[in-house]
Design a protein around this motif. Structure first.
Motif, PDB file in Angstrom:
ATOM      1  N   SER A 173       0.981  -1.081   0.330  1.00  0.00           N
ATOM      2  CA  SER A 173      -0.392  -0.218   0.477  1.00  0.00           C
ATOM      3  C   SER A 173       0.718   1.238   0.082  1.00  0.00           C
ATOM      4  O   SER A 173       1.681   1.524   0.740  1.00  0.00           O
ATOM      5  CB  SER A 173      -1.029   0.243   1.032  1.00  0.00           C
ATOM      6  N   VAL A 174       0.199   1.862  -0.884  1.00  0.00           N
ATOM      7  CA  VAL A 174       0.692   3.361  -0.811  1.00  0.00           C
ATOM      8  C   VAL A 174       0.287   4.446  -0.170  1.00  0.00           C
ATOM      9  O   VAL A 174      -1.611   4.371  -0.748  1.00  0.00           O
ATOM     10  CB  VAL A 174       1.754   3.830  -2.295  1.00  0.00           C
ATOM     11  N   ARG A 175       0.099   5.224   0.104  1.00  0.00           N
ATOM     12  CA  ARG A 175      -0.874   6.590   0.504  1.00  0.00           C
ATOM     13  C   ARG A 175       0.405   8.202   0.879  1.00  0.00           C
ATOM     14  O   ARG A 175       1.069   8.747   0.932  1.00  0.00           O
ATOM     15  CB  ARG A 175      -1.304   6.685   2.180  1.00  0.00           C
ATOM     16  N   PHE A 176      -0.565   9.562  -0.261  1.00  0.00           N
ATOM     17  CA  PHE A 176       0.301  10.392   0.129  1.00  0.00           C
ATOM     18  C   PHE A 176      -0.470  10.715   0.784  1.00  0.00           C
ATOM     19  O   PHE A 176      -1.535  10.838   2.147  1.00  0.00           O
ATOM     20  CB  PHE A 176      -0.311  11.482  -1.397  1.00  0.00           C
ATOM     21  N   ILE A 177       0.908  11.625   1.679  1.00  0.00           N
ATOM     22  CA  ILE A 177       0.538  11.678   3.028  1.00  0.00           C
ATOM     23  C   ILE A 177       0.755  13.888   2.675  1.00  0.00           C
ATOM     24  O   ILE A 177      -1.124  14.560   3.186  1.00  0.00           O
ATOM     25  CB  ILE A 177       1.630  12.183   4.140  1.00  0.00           C
ATOM     26  N   THR A 178       1.692  14.599   2.483  1.00  0.00           N
ATOM     27  CA  THR A 178       1.107  15.459   1.245  1.00  0.00           C
ATOM     28  C   THR A 178       1.825  15.074  -0.352  1.00  0.00           C
ATOM     29  O   THR A 178       2.078  14.314  -0.384  1.00  0.00           O
ATOM     30  CB  THR A 178       1.670  16.190   1.420  1.00  0.00           C
ATOM     31  N   ASP A 179       1.872  16.785  -0.867  1.00  0.00           N
ATOM     32  CA  ASP A 179       2.048  16.075  -2.167  1.00  0.00           C
ATOM     33  C   ASP A 179       3.710  16.131  -2.576  1.00  0.00           C
ATOM     34  O   ASP A 179       3.823  15.128  -3.794  1.00  0.00           O
ATOM     35  CB  ASP A 179       2.081  17.634  -3.003  1.00  0.00           C
ATOM     36  N   SER A 180       4.318  15.945  -1.634  1.00  0.00           N
ATOM     37  CA  SER A 180       5.755  15.197  -1.806  1.00  0.00           C
ATOM     38  C   SER A 180       6.356  13.987  -1.174  1.00  0.00           C
ATOM     39  O   SER A 180       6.800  14.262  -0.646  1.00  0.00           O
ATOM     40  CB  SER A 180       6.623  16.607  -1.166  1.00  0.00           C
ATOM     41  N   VAL A 181       5.677  14.461   0.070  1.00  0.00           N
ATOM     42  CA  VAL A 181       5.577  12.888   0.986  1.00  0.00           C
ATOM     43  C   VAL A 181       4.305  11.659   0.898  1.00  0.00           C
ATOM     44  O   VAL A 181       3.038  11.898   0.647  1.00  0.00           O
ATOM     45  CB  VAL A 181       5.285  13.285   2.998  1.00  0.00           C
ATOM     46  N   LEU A 182       5.160  10.524   0.651  1.00  0.00           N
ATOM     47  CA  LEU A 182       4.164   9.334   0.489  1.00  0.00           C
ATOM     48  C   LEU A 182       4.945   8.667   1.646  1.00  0.00           C
ATOM     49  O   LEU A 182       6.257   7.924   1.516  1.00  0.00           O
ATOM     50  CB  LEU A 182       4.938   8.433  -1.010  1.00  0.00           C
ATOM     51  N   ALA A 183       3.927   7.449   1.954  1.00  0.00           N
ATOM     52  CA  ALA A 183       3.605   6.655   3.105  1.00  0.00           C
ATOM     53  C   ALA A 183       3.906   5.135   2.509  1.00  0.00           C
ATOM     54  O   ALA A 183       3.196   5.046   1.706  1.00  0.00           O
ATOM     55  CB  ALA A 183       2.848   6.673   4.359  1.00  0.00           C
ATOM     56  N   ILE A 184       4.919   3.964   2.890  1.00  0.00           N
ATOM     57  CA  ILE A 184       4.985   3.025   1.930  1.00  0.00           C
ATOM     58  C   ILE A 184       5.100   2.273   3.303  1.00  0.00           C
ATOM     59  O   ILE A 184       5.494   2.199   4.372  1.00  0.00           O
ATOM     60  CB  ILE A 184       6.103   3.012   0.833  1.00  0.00           C
ATOM     61  N   ALA A 185       3.967   1.309   2.914  1.00  0.00           N
ATOM     62  CA  ALA A 185       3.821   0.062   3.034  1.00  0.00           C
ATOM     63  C   ALA A 185       3.985  -1.334   3.061  1.00  0.00           C
ATOM     64  O   ALA A 185       3.903  -0.981   1.474  1.00  0.00           O
ATOM     65  CB  ALA A 185       2.773  -0.448   4.293  1.00  0.00           C
ATOM     66  N   GLY A 186       4.121  -2.543   3.498  1.00  0.00           N
ATOM     67  CA  GLY A 186       4.826  -4.287   2.826  1.00  0.00           C
ATOM     68  C   GLY A 186       4.690  -5.336   3.701  1.00  0.00           C
ATOM     69  O   GLY A 186       4.378  -5.708   4.783  1.00  0.00           O
ATOM     70  N   ASP A 187       5.033  -6.097   3.025  1.00  0.00           N
ATOM     71  CA  ASP A 187       5.184  -7.310   3.596  1.00  0.00           C
ATOM     72  C   ASP A 187       6.095  -7.525   4.869  1.00  0.00           C
ATOM     73  O   ASP A 187       6.703  -8.235   4.918  1.00  0.00           O
ATOM     74  CB  ASP A 187       5.251  -8.443   2.483  1.00  0.00           C
ATOM     75  N   ASP A 188       6.463  -6.690   5.497  1.00  0.00           N
ATOM     76  CA  ASP A 188       6.764  -6.665   6.664  1.00  0.00           C
ATOM     77  C   ASP A 188       6.014  -5.394   7.516  1.00  0.00           C
ATOM     78  O   ASP A 188       4.832  -4.437   7.186  1.00  0.00           O
ATOM     79  CB  ASP A 188       8.557  -5.719   6.625  1.00  0.00           C
ATOM     80  N   GLU A 189       7.027  -5.517   9.097  1.00  0.00           N
ATOM     81  CA  GLU A 189       5.677  -4.560  10.205  1.00  0.00           C
ATOM     82  C   GLU A 189       6.183  -3.326   9.820  1.00  0.00           C
ATOM     83  O   GLU A 189       6.022  -2.861  10.200  1.00  0.00           O
ATOM     84  CB  GLU A 189       6.769  -5.089  11.064  1.00  0.00           C
ATOM     85  N   VAL A 190       6.883  -2.694   8.963  1.00  0.00           N
ATOM     86  CA  VAL A 190       7.394  -0.974   8.638  1.00  0.00           C
ATOM     87  C   VAL A 190       6.548  -0.451   7.967  1.00  0.00           C
ATOM     88  O   VAL A 190       6.543  -0.476   7.161  1.00  0.00           O
ATOM     89  CB  VAL A 190       9.350  -1.030   8.770  1.00  0.00           C
ATOM     90  N   ILE A 191       6.221   1.513   8.928  1.00  0.00           N
ATOM     91  CA  ILE A 191       5.863   2.690   7.712  1.00  0.00           C
ATOM     92  C   ILE A 191       7.613   3.047   7.510  1.00  0.00           C
ATOM     93  O   ILE A 191       8.079   3.635   7.921  1.00  0.00           O
ATOM     94  CB  ILE A 191       4.843   2.803   8.570  1.00  0.00           C
ATOM     95  N   ARG A 192       7.049   3.260   6.481  1.00  0.00           N
ATOM     96  CA  ARG A 192       8.514   4.819   5.953  1.00  0.00           C
ATOM     97  C   ARG A 192       7.849   5.536   5.452  1.00  0.00           C
ATOM     98  O   ARG A 192       7.138   5.502   4.300  1.00  0.00           O
ATOM     99  CB  ARG A 192       9.453   3.358   4.796  1.00  0.00           C
ATOM    100  N   LEU A 193       8.332   6.512   5.337  1.00  0.00           N
ATOM    101  CA  LEU A 193       7.836   7.860   4.965  1.00  0.00           C
ATOM    102  C   LEU A 193       9.066   8.300   4.155  1.00  0.00           C
ATOM    103  O   LEU A 193      10.098   8.420   4.482  1.00  0.00           O
ATOM    104  CB  LEU A 193       7.909   9.340   5.863  1.00  0.00           C
ATOM    105  N   TYR A 194       8.801   8.304   2.437  1.00  0.00           N
ATOM    106  CA  TYR A 194       9.367   9.252   1.566  1.00  0.00           C
ATOM    107  C   TYR A 194       9.624  10.360   0.917  1.00  0.00           C
ATOM    108  O   TYR A 194       8.232  10.791   0.899  1.00  0.00           O
ATOM    109  CB  TYR A 194       9.929   7.881   0.742  1.00  0.00           C
TER     110      TYR A 194
END
Length: 368
Positions: free
Chosen positions: A202-223
């Motif tokens: 799953s991916v989700r835009f938090i703002t226009d430039s910040v993207l939250a990414i989740a995957g097959d592990d336990e961690v959320i990453r913001l890019y």
């Protein structure tokens, strides 16, 4: 507001959340929504819709807390659902079709053969004039929603499973396995790429430039989408994360996560201190293997959804929506006659009289 989550066990969960009362989720309802696992969920001001491997789209009236009907047009697992404002819904499925629905009369305005394989994901541009879709035919397709036709086809090297517009509509992301390609609308070319170790779910835009990414592990990453740098990462669950949602409330940027560990968690993200891990607001254990997540916001609520939901929020003026109005056969039918899938026409008035006899059956089961 209401957290709604679907799971492998065919159940739709509802949890009422009141920010003024310590954000504690209160069990509101459970509903045996489908005859197979839930695969997608979407919300607008009044309705929650769910898609499943049982090939149906179920509609729920959140004001009355009752089941509202079923859409039986697709042949195959429903893979993606997205509202545009309060007047239209787009659905995609493994049959390769994208359907555009009028949510006032719940009729199918247009059925598009979008991909030669499955439709795996779709996203509506904030203007409502364009949509993107990806499928198992290794293509990324742009759709002119005003005319209901294909506008552009881009061949990909691999099958993509997620596509999403940014809040401004100036960029979009395409996810292939564990890689996110960031595209600029102006050039329709890749401006950068983000790669993770695990498959992205799953991916989700938090703002226009910040993207939250989740995957097959336990961690959320913001890019940062522009530099592709990781701004923050934090352990959110004990198992793989299946879906992310977010909204803004009273100055708080809230991220909601759902995991195969059964938990739905709400996190407070401080954008001005984005390098710090978000703080946990609350959590609830559904004791189910969650697959999809959304947040239903009451129309009277002052809650503002995060920009990623601009195309599906209550602030879109329905009268200005440019989605096509070309009518097609009504595809509304009740789920008691699945043999007439997509062929039987049931008008809302007739539906109402039929539904009155089943009122007790279709009312969502209270968890209180």
């Amino acid at each position: 507001m209401e957290l709604v989550g679907g799971c492998y066990e065919q159940i739709l969960f509802g949890f009422a959340v009141r920010p003024a009362e310590n954000w504690m989720p209160i069990p509101d309802f459970t509903h045996h929504a489908h005859t197979a696992s839930l695969s997608a969920v979407a919300v607008n001001n009044r309705f929650v819709v769910t898609g499943s491997r049982d090939e149906t789209i179920q509609i729920y009236d959140m004001k009355k807390k009752i089941e509202h009907g079923a859409l039986l047009h697709h042949n195959g697992t429903i893979t993606c659902l997205e509202f545009y404002g309060n007047a239209h819904l787009l659905s995609g499925a493994e049959d390769g079709l994208i359907c555009i629905w009028d949510t006032k009369r719940w009729e199918c305005l247009k059925s598009i053969k979008a991909h030669k394989g499955h439709v795996t994901s779709l996203s509506i541009h904030p203007s409502g004039k364009l949509a993107l879709s990806v499928g198992t035919d290794k293509t990324l397709r742009t759709w002119n929603l005003v005319e209901g036709r294909s506008a552009f086809i881009k061949n990909l090297k691999q099958n993509a499973h997620i596509v999403k517009w940014s809040p401004s509509g100036e960029k979009y992301v395409v996810v292939v396995t564990n890689k996110v390609d960031v595209y600029k609308l102006e050039t329709a070319s890749v401006s950068g790429a983000i790669t993770t170790e695990k498959r992205i779910s799953s991916v989700r835009f938090i703002t226009d430039s910040v993207l939250a990414i989740a995957g097959d592990d336990e961690v959320i990453r913001l890019y940062d989408c522009d530099s592709q740098k990781c701004l923050c990462e934090f352990k959110a669950h004990e198992n793989r994360i299946k879906d992310i949602y977010s909204f803004e409330k009273e100055g708080l940027q809230v991220i909601i996560t759902a995991s195969s560990d059964g938990y739905i968690k709400l996190w407070n993200l401080e954008l001005d201190k984005i390098q710090d891990s978000p703080s946990l607001l609350c959590e609830v254990n559904t004791k189910a293997r969650l697959t999809c997540l959304a947040v239903w916001l009451d129309r009277t609520s002052e809650t503002k959804e995060n920009p990623d939901n601009a195309a599906t929020s209550s602030y879109v003026n329905e009268d200005e929506q440019p989605l096509i109005t070309r009518k097609k056969k009504v595809c509304w039918t009740d789920d008691s006659d699945k043999s007439a899938k997509g062929d039987r026409q049931v008008t809302p008035k007739k539906r109402k009289s039929e539904g009155a006899q089943q009122k007790k059956k279709t009312k969502l089961q209270s968890s209180k």
